[in-house]
Design a protein around this motif. Structure first.
Motif, PDB file in Angstrom:
ATOM      1  N   LEU A  75       7.210  -3.444 -11.624  1.00  0.00           N
ATOM      2  CA  LEU A  75       6.073  -2.876 -10.895  1.00  0.00           C
ATOM      3  C   LEU A  75       4.793  -3.648 -11.175  1.00  0.00           C
ATOM      4  CD1 LEU A  75       6.750   0.950 -11.301  1.00  0.00           C
ATOM      5  CD2 LEU A  75       7.064  -0.458  -9.262  1.00  0.00           C
ATOM      6  N   ILE A  94       4.949  -6.755  -9.092  1.00  0.00           N
ATOM      7  CA  ILE A  94       4.710  -6.435  -7.674  1.00  0.00           C
ATOM      8  C   ILE A  94       3.232  -6.166  -7.430  1.00  0.00           C
ATOM      9  CG2 ILE A  94       5.141  -4.683  -5.899  1.00  0.00           C
ATOM     10  CD1 ILE A  94       8.037  -4.556  -6.960  1.00  0.00           C
ATOM     11  N   GLY A 101       1.470  -9.469  -7.417  1.00  0.00           N
ATOM     12  CA  GLY A 101       1.742 -10.116  -6.135  1.00  0.00           C
ATOM     13  C   GLY A 101       0.959  -9.492  -4.990  1.00  0.00           C
ATOM     14  N   ALA A 102       0.868  -8.169  -4.981  1.00  0.00           N
ATOM     15  CA  ALA A 102       0.106  -7.489  -3.923  1.00  0.00           C
ATOM     16  C   ALA A 102      -1.377  -7.816  -4.025  1.00  0.00           C
ATOM     17  CB  ALA A 102       0.322  -5.987  -4.012  1.00  0.00           C
ATOM     18  N   VAL A 151       6.426 -12.755  -8.870  1.00  0.00           N
ATOM     19  CA  VAL A 151       7.447 -11.721  -9.016  1.00  0.00           C
ATOM     20  C   VAL A 151       8.759 -12.337  -9.492  1.00  0.00           C
ATOM     21  CG1 VAL A 151       8.791  -9.969  -7.791  1.00  0.00           C
ATOM     22  CG2 VAL A 151       6.353 -10.224  -7.318  1.00  0.00           C
TER      23      VAL A 151
END
Length: 121
Positions: A61, A64, A67-68, A85
């Motif tokens: 998480l 992620i 990355g977001a 990721v």
């Protein structure tokens, strides 16, 4: 505190990224606690698998979210976000193993450190 010191001393992201770094580090840990705490309180293999899953999923998480954050910063960071990721995969496995061993050790030595467990467990 560690993120604040990192921003002040090393200028890695600076103080402007302190909020997003805090969310990236803290939110997955909180989510995993609420998902896996009831399973960790059980005994045996379920407890070990839940502890592994908790460590593994927290890093996943976090990756992620990094990355977001990169992807929403600029569209050119899409490849970098995928690479971040992907680079977290070995860390996920190692973190899962370390977390499982730490939980097993704490259950044996000092179960009162784990919420919901008493000395009789």
């Amino acid at each position: 505190m560690a993120l604040l010191l990192q921003g002040v001393f090393f200028q890695f992201g600076g103080l402007t990224t302190l909020g997003v770094n805090t969310i990236i580090m803290a939110l997955p840990a909180i989510v995993c606690y609420y998902l896996f705490a009831p399973l960790v309180r059980r005994g045996g293999a379920i407890s070990m698998a839940a502890a592994f899953g908790c460590g593994f999923l927290a890093v996943l998480l976090g990756g992620i979210l990094v990355g977001a954050a990169l992807m929403f910063t600029e569209e050119n960071f899409l490849e970098v976000a995928a690479l971040v990721v992907t680079a977290h995969v070995p860390v996920m496995v190692i973190e899962g193993i370390v977390t499982a061993f730490c939980v097993a050790f704490l259950k044996k030595v000092q179960p009162s450190m784990l919420p919901g467990l008493d000395d009789k467990t």
